[in-house]
Motif scaffolding. Structure first.
Motif, PDB file in Angstrom:
ATOM      1  N   SER A 148      44.973 -61.830  48.842  1.00 17.46           N
ATOM      2  CA  SER A 148      45.491 -61.785  50.276  1.00 17.46           C
ATOM      3  C   SER A 148      46.158 -60.361  50.403  1.00 17.46           C
ATOM      4  O   SER A 148      46.790 -59.886  51.759  1.00 17.46           O
ATOM      5  CB  SER A 148      46.660 -62.793  50.654  1.00 17.46           C
ATOM      6  N   THR A 151      44.445 -58.204  53.578  1.00 21.12           N
ATOM      7  CA  THR A 151      44.743 -59.059  54.760  1.00 21.12           C
ATOM      8  C   THR A 151      46.088 -58.902  55.245  1.00 21.12           C
ATOM      9  O   THR A 151      46.552 -58.493  56.385  1.00 21.12           O
ATOM     10  CB  THR A 151      44.563 -60.487  54.650  1.00 21.12           C
ATOM     11  N   ARG A 155      47.909 -56.442  58.364  1.00 23.01           N
ATOM     12  CA  ARG A 155      48.461 -57.004  59.406  1.00 23.01           C
ATOM     13  C   ARG A 155      50.302 -56.519  59.588  1.00 23.01           C
ATOM     14  O   ARG A 155      50.715 -56.234  60.482  1.00 23.01           O
ATOM     15  CB  ARG A 155      48.724 -58.486  59.210  1.00 23.01           C
ATOM     16  N   GLY A 264      38.566 -58.159  58.973  1.00 25.68           N
ATOM     17  CA  GLY A 264      39.752 -59.126  58.702  1.00 25.68           C
ATOM     18  C   GLY A 264      40.239 -59.209  59.941  1.00 25.68           C
ATOM     19  O   GLY A 264      41.235 -60.124  60.529  1.00 25.68           O
ATOM     20  N   LEU A 269      43.299 -65.523  60.457  1.00 28.19           N
ATOM     21  CA  LEU A 269      43.705 -65.233  59.191  1.00 28.19           C
ATOM     22  C   LEU A 269      42.861 -65.847  58.035  1.00 28.19           C
ATOM     23  O   LEU A 269      42.527 -65.390  56.927  1.00 28.19           O
ATOM     24  CB  LEU A 269      45.220 -65.660  59.123  1.00 28.19           C
ATOM     25  N   ALA A 272      39.834 -64.321  57.338  1.00 33.05           N
ATOM     26  CA  ALA A 272      39.834 -62.879  56.813  1.00 33.05           C
ATOM     27  C   ALA A 272      40.096 -62.893  55.461  1.00 33.05           C
ATOM     28  O   ALA A 272      39.692 -62.456  54.917  1.00 33.05           O
ATOM     29  CB  ALA A 272      41.204 -62.227  57.490  1.00 33.05           C
ATOM     30  N   LEU A 273      41.107 -64.129  55.000  1.00 33.35           N
ATOM     31  CA  LEU A 273      41.207 -64.459  53.820  1.00 33.35           C
ATOM     32  C   LEU A 273      39.984 -64.498  52.840  1.00 33.35           C
ATOM     33  O   LEU A 273      39.771 -64.066  51.758  1.00 33.35           O
ATOM     34  CB  LEU A 273      42.052 -65.443  53.378  1.00 33.35           C
ATOM     35  N   GLU A 276      37.981 -61.563  52.501  1.00 32.66           N
ATOM     36  CA  GLU A 276      38.413 -60.655  51.123  1.00 32.66           C
ATOM     37  C   GLU A 276      37.874 -61.061  49.881  1.00 32.66           C
ATOM     38  O   GLU A 276      37.449 -60.445  48.967  1.00 32.66           O
ATOM     39  CB  GLU A 276      40.041 -60.910  51.421  1.00 32.66           C
TER      40      GLU A 276
END
Length: 719
Positions: A148, A151, A155, A264, A269, A272-273, A276
């Protein structure tokens, strides 16, 4: 649970990371299992929990991934790795989306996976210790922060703001983290620091009965805007081009990180994770990450922990070191020493020359003062530790004296005999020679046991590697002391046994002479230079020859010829050396310092160097067939073969010295993991087959004897 302690007292759930039989906490498989258990436990205890503390029982907070396990991965493991990464993140999400305030108590360094653990906390409190480092340096190991990190950092800081910390792997101190908003509160170091952190955490929990990350809140906007924002969109096409320019397309990790950041931010979210995790699984099971982890983690740690240092010798740091010769090398070493608090006596034939050598330190430090990176007081402290002199008497009491005079055996013998009597009792003497065998130079010494080679690289203030050369008589205490001295300068020591050119100069010589030989064969100079760059070398072989001076290569060759003759042997001049001899003797092209070599160096401001136009009529053959893959392989394989020969001849005694030495001393491409890892990463049989092909086409420089093949197998690392 074996790696995590869990307690719930008065509404506060404390999750303490404490991996048994390990100085640090890592994301080992046991920890992954324990995290699943602890995540399930906090869900069970949700109604009783008022807040959660993430803490560590080690001197650091958390070290990151279990890299030894990564070394055993194959491409076929990608799906399994993806699931493992996803499981870690599910557990993180369980804790951080419980609705309860989570505070990370950062008692020490948290890098890589460790920083990702820290980012689980909604509120982060750190001890303000300058030695503590935070950040995500995964890119330096060919990986990306896949628990994470990409990501969350994107953010937190926005696409442009997060780039230095993700794409470049830049680390930061607790104070810098607070400035970035990544740490919310600091406490002073000291005996009460842990208690103070906890008190602040409990106060924050009391004031924030529920908590979430900023991006979970309604109305959250990414700092700097989304990729669709016109200002950001305008920059996006440029970023991959800049990365490609810096990496030459040889390093997949920076490109994967950038793609992961951009993709991402265009999805929710959870997606996006998952993106990744996919990128990380692919990188983790690739060959390049393995090569870079092997060298930049395991090999570098082997050097830092002193695996090549003779055991049983007390630690040593000199208080006063003498330097003979105040040229570029002596001046550079004086600065390296003084900046680490070591008094330095800088001696030359005249005080004027010695003062000029000291002015090098003044110039470097003034640049830092002007940029606000150093105070004027700190500058004066450094300069005050350098004593320029023309008198041997000022060397009296030195724990170590290093000669850094011209590569001439008679001159070195003279300065050795003049300076050695000035050494403090128990002191030792070193030569900074780059090619002359130490055993021969030691004949001028009063005590061969206390004579050693300490070979610095130019420019000393930038080059991290130092090659320590053990002569035939050098004792263990002297080797250990030289090792400690180099580490005291903040540099990486490698230890090699004596031979002509030692390890680095010998292998470096094969690179530049292979390039010169190609020119002599009629291959265009531009193609040779481009092949070197495309293979990942910092610059092409002809450019390097110009910088180090063609006359120096010629001097080394002539000295070697004379030494061979004295031993009753005949020296065989290589095709590359013949080209260098022709350039110097027939065309008066001595190299950059002498006005020009393979390149022209225009004097107009801002004008760039260019290849000497006469190379084309002098050397190039229009009918000469060449292949770019062969050119690249010749430049890399020639160095790798020579490195393997150094191992088989006992010049090198470890793979970690070979890999670190080749990258930091010669500029062997970092993507390979070093000259020996280049062989192991490719597969020994594949390497041997290609070396045989190159030997058949381009000569015995590529030939592997049975002894060399045996050495390659003997030193193959096992994980």
């Amino acid at each position: 649970m074996k790696t995590i302690q869990y307690s719930l007292i008065d509404g506060i759930a404390t999750i303490t990371f404490d991996e048994p039989d390990s100085p640090v906490n890592t994301m080992c498989l046991q920890w992954q299992d324990d995290m699943s258990e602890v995540a399930a436990q906090v869900v069970k205890d949700k109604d009783a929990i008022q807040g959660i503390l993430l803490a560590s029982n080690k001197t650091t907070f958390f070290a990151g991934a279990d890299l030894k396990g990564a070394m055993r991965l194959q491409p076929s493991d990608a799906a399994k790795i993806f699931e493992e990464i996803e499981r870690v993140k599910r557990n993180f999400r369980t804790i951080e989306t419980l609705g309860k305030p989570v505070v990370s108590l950062l008692n020490g360094t948290a890098l890589g996976g460790g920083w990702e653990v820290a980012l689980v906390g909604h509120h982060r409190i750190a001890i303000d210790d300058k030695k503590t480092q935070f950040g995500l340096p995964e890119v330096t190991l060919g990986l990306l922060p896949g628990a994470s990190g990409v990501t969350k950092m994107t953010r937190h800081l926005g696409l442009m703001g997060a780039q230095p910390y993700l794409v470049e792997g830049k680390t930061f101190s607790p104070a810098e983290a607070k400035g970035l908003g990544l740490v919310h509160d600091l406490v002073e170091p000291g005996d009460n620091a842990a208690a103070e952190m906890k008190a602040k955490a409990l106060a924050w929990i009391a004031a924030n009965p529920s908590a979430q990350h900023p991006w979970e809140a309604k109305g959250y906007k990414v700092p700097g805007g989304l990729p669709s924002n016109p200002a950001v969109a305008q920059m996006l096409p440029v970023a991959p081009a800049v990365i490609k320019k810096n990496t030459r397309g040889l390093y997949p990790a920076p490109e994967a990180i950038m793609a992961c950041m951009v993709e991402g931010l265009q999805v929710d979210l959870e997606t996006a994770l998952r993106i990744e995790s996919r990128y990380l699984a692919k990188l983790m099971t690739g060959t390049q990450a393995k090569a870079m982890i092997n060298t930049f983690f395991f090999n570098l740690n082997a050097i830092k922990s002193g695996q090549s240092r003779p055991a049983g010798v007390p630690r040593f740091k000199p208080s006063k070191v003498g330097l003979l010769g105040a040229g570029m090398m002596g001046a550079g070493i004086a600065y390296a020493q003084a900046s680490k608090g070591i008094a330095s006596v800088l001696k030359d034939v005249s005080l004027e020359k010695a003062e000029l050598g000291k002015s090098y330190s003044a110039k470097i430090t003034q640049g830092r003062v002007d940029k606000g990176r150093m105070t004027a007081d700190a500058q004066q402290k450094i300069l005050g530790l350098i004593q320029p002199t023309a008198s041997n008497a000022d060397l009296r009491g030195c724990d170590l004296i290093i000669e850094a005079v011209f590569e001439n055996r008679e001159l070195k013998a003279k300065v050795t005999q003049e300076a050695e009597p000035m050494l403090a009792e128990g002191g030792f003497f070193a030569s900074n020679t780059s090619t002359l065998p130490i055993t021969g130079l030691a004949k001028a010494s009063r005590d061969g046991k206390k004579f050693i080679g300490i070979h610095f690289f130019s420019p000393v203030d930038k080059m991290k590697l130092v090659e320590i050369i053990r002569g035939a008589e050098t004792d263990d205490e002297t080797v250990a002391r030289a090792y400690d001295y180099v580490q005291a300068l903040g540099k990486f020591p490698i230890v090699v046994n004596d031979s002509r050119g030692f390890f680095t100069s010998r292998v470096f010589g094969t690179f530049v002479m292979e390039g010169a030989a190609m020119l002599g064969e009629g291959i265009p100079a531009a193609a040779i230079e481009n092949a070197g760059m495309q293979a990942g070398m910092p610059v092409g072989p002809l450019a390097v020859l110009d910088e180090t001076a063609l006359t120096l290569s010629l001097h080394v060759m002539e000295q070697t010829k004379a030494d061979f003759a004295a031993e009753g042997k005949t020296y065989e001049v290589t095709p590359g050396e013949r080209v260098v001899e022709t350039m110097v003797k027939e065309h008066n092209r001595p190299g950059r310092a002498g006005g020009g070599g393979f390149y022209e160096y225009p004097t107009e401001k801002g004008a760039k160097k260019f290849l000497w136009p006469q190379l084309k009529p002098l050397f190039e053959k229009a009918d000469k067939a060449w292949d770019i893959t062969d050119l690249k392989d010749r430049l890399l394989y020639r160095q790798a073969v020579e490195t393997a020969r150094c191992l088989s001849e006992n010049v090198l005694t470890s793979v970690h010295d070979a890999n670190i030495g080749s990258i930091f001393g010669i500029g062997f491409p970092a993507w390979t993991g070093g000259a020996m890892q280049f062989i192991y990463g490719m597969g020994i049989e594949v390497f041997e087959a290609r070396a045989a092909e190159l030997a058949a086409k381009y000569g015995k420089g590529f030939a592997l004897t049975d002894e060399v093949k045996a050495a390659i197998r003997k030193y193959q690392p096992k994980y």
